[in-house]
Write an enzyme that holds these catalytic residues in place. Sequence first.
Site, PDB file in Angstrom:
ATOM      1  N   LYS A  88       0.823  -1.205   0.000  1.00  0.00           N
ATOM      2  CA  LYS A  88       0.000   0.000   0.000  1.00  0.00           C
ATOM      3  C   LYS A  88       0.867   1.270   0.000  1.00  0.00           C
ATOM      4  O   LYS A  88       2.076   1.206   0.262  1.00  0.00           O
ATOM      5  CB  LYS A  88      -0.935  -0.038   1.213  1.00  0.00           C
ATOM      6  N   TYR A 134     -12.384  -1.481  -3.800  1.00  0.00           N
ATOM      7  CA  TYR A 134     -12.893  -1.696  -2.444  1.00  0.00           C
ATOM      8  C   TYR A 134     -14.421  -1.572  -2.377  1.00  0.00           C
ATOM      9  O   TYR A 134     -14.970  -1.279  -1.311  1.00  0.00           O
ATOM     10  CB  TYR A 134     -12.252  -0.710  -1.472  1.00  0.00           C
ATOM     11  N   ASN A 165      -1.974   0.202   6.825  1.00  0.00           N
ATOM     12  CA  ASN A 165      -1.444  -1.034   7.399  1.00  0.00           C
ATOM     13  C   ASN A 165      -0.567  -1.822   6.427  1.00  0.00           C
ATOM     14  O   ASN A 165      -0.444  -3.033   6.528  1.00  0.00           O
ATOM     15  CB  ASN A 165      -2.596  -1.886   7.943  1.00  0.00           C
ATOM     16  N   HIS A 201      -2.151  -5.471   1.523  1.00  0.00           N
ATOM     17  CA  HIS A 201      -3.466  -6.071   1.260  1.00  0.00           C
ATOM     18  C   HIS A 201      -3.259  -7.516   0.834  1.00  0.00           C
ATOM     19  O   HIS A 201      -2.251  -7.841   0.199  1.00  0.00           O
ATOM     20  CB  HIS A 201      -4.175  -5.325   0.125  1.00  0.00           C
ATOM     21  N   GLU A 210      -9.978 -10.115  -7.774  1.00  0.00           N
ATOM     22  CA  GLU A 210      -8.949  -9.090  -7.519  1.00  0.00           C
ATOM     23  C   GLU A 210      -7.754  -9.211  -8.474  1.00  0.00           C
ATOM     24  O   GLU A 210      -7.182  -8.193  -8.879  1.00  0.00           O
ATOM     25  CB  GLU A 210      -8.462  -9.178  -6.071  1.00  0.00           C
TER      26      GLU A 210
HETATM   27  P1  IDP Z   1      -8.143  -6.625   5.605  1.00  0.00           P
HETATM   28  O1  IDP Z   1      -7.285  -5.731   4.748  1.00  0.00           O
HETATM   29  O2  IDP Z   1      -7.392  -7.140   6.801  1.00  0.00           O
HETATM   30  O3  IDP Z   1      -8.813  -7.739   4.816  1.00  0.00           O
HETATM   31  P2  IDP Z   1     -10.730  -5.283   5.642  1.00  0.00           P
HETATM   32  O4  IDP Z   1     -11.702  -5.380   6.763  1.00  0.00           O
HETATM   33  O5  IDP Z   1     -11.035  -6.025   4.375  1.00  0.00           O
HETATM   34  O6  IDP Z   1      -9.282  -5.716   6.224  1.00  0.00           O
HETATM   35  O7  IDP Z   1     -10.550  -3.750   5.331  1.00  0.00           O
HETATM   36  C1  IDP Z   1      -9.891  -3.323   4.148  1.00  0.00           C
HETATM   37  C2  IDP Z   1      -8.950  -2.201   4.507  1.00  0.00           C
HETATM   38  O8  IDP Z   1      -9.699  -1.097   4.991  1.00  0.00           O
HETATM   39  C3  IDP Z   1      -7.974  -2.508   5.646  1.00  0.00           C
HETATM   40  O9  IDP Z   1      -6.822  -3.217   5.227  1.00  0.00           O
HETATM   41  C4  IDP Z   1      -7.632  -1.112   6.122  1.00  0.00           C
HETATM   42  O10 IDP Z   1      -6.696  -0.462   5.252  1.00  0.00           O
HETATM   43  C5  IDP Z   1      -8.979  -0.414   6.008  1.00  0.00           C
HETATM   44  N1  IDP Z   1      -9.753  -0.498   7.257  1.00  0.00           N
HETATM   45  C6  IDP Z   1     -10.427  -1.574   7.730  1.00  0.00           C
HETATM   46  N2  IDP Z   1     -11.038  -1.295   8.892  1.00  0.00           N
HETATM   47  C7  IDP Z   1     -10.738   0.007   9.159  1.00  0.00           C
HETATM   48  C8  IDP Z   1     -11.085   0.890  10.235  1.00  0.00           C
HETATM   49  O11 IDP Z   1     -11.788   0.540  11.188  1.00  0.00           O
HETATM   50  N3  IDP Z   1     -10.582   2.161  10.154  1.00  0.00           N
HETATM   51  C9  IDP Z   1      -9.808   2.592   9.104  1.00  0.00           C
HETATM   52  N4  IDP Z   1      -9.477   1.799   8.086  1.00  0.00           N
HETATM   53  C10 IDP Z   1      -9.928   0.514   8.105  1.00  0.00           C
HETATM   54 MG    MG Z   2     -10.223  -7.584   3.293  1.00  0.00          MG
END
Ligand code: IDP
Ligand code: MG
Length: 139
Positions: free
Chosen positions: A11, A51, A114, A117, A128
């Site tokens: 990312k 997304y 984070n 992905h 994807e």
């Molecule tokens: P994942 O990447 O671990 O599968 P997902 O729930 O699919 O997590 O969420 C996609 C992305 O959205 C996350 O990797 C993160 O960058 C962002 N995200 C998820 N939950 C939050 C949140 O509560 N606050 C801000 N960003 C979030």
């Molecule tokens: Mg996800």
Amino acid sequence: MAVERTLAIIKPDAVSRGLTGEILKRLEAAGLTIVALKRLRLTREQARAFYAVHRERPFFDSLTEYMSSGPIVACVAAGDNAIQRWRDLMGATDPAEAAAGTIRRDLGLDKEKNAVHGSDSPETAATEIPFFFSALEVE
Ligand code: IDP
Ligand code: MG
């Protein structure tokens, strides 16, 4: 077990901090094979499309703004059980809750920024991967 493919993304927060090599090194060190790789910058609309499953979530606007804020590196990783193995290497979504030694724990900045992905199921990987790569670009 069948060879799986998963979409891995480095990312913007990680690309901008020069962590592309470190993250790809961890992916390969775990025995996964890079079968496609590119660096690109998503438009806001492309980030919203990628997304789309999260469009009702409160973080959708911020997430898609961030994911289009700078270049990313997209990769197809292949190997036995590649989807779960890459998720295990990444760690939990929130770096603060991710296990020690995971990419997000070691390199992530916060729950949004984070670092990486990964596809979460074979069905997700199947949509994807072609979002980023044509059949000709994947070994
Ligand atoms: P994942 O990447 O671990 O599968 P997902 O729930 O699919 O997590 O969420 C996609 C992305 O959205 C996350 O990797 C993160 O960058 C962002 N995200 C998820 N939950 C939050 C949140 O509560 N606050 C801000 N960003 C979030
Ligand atoms: Mg996800």
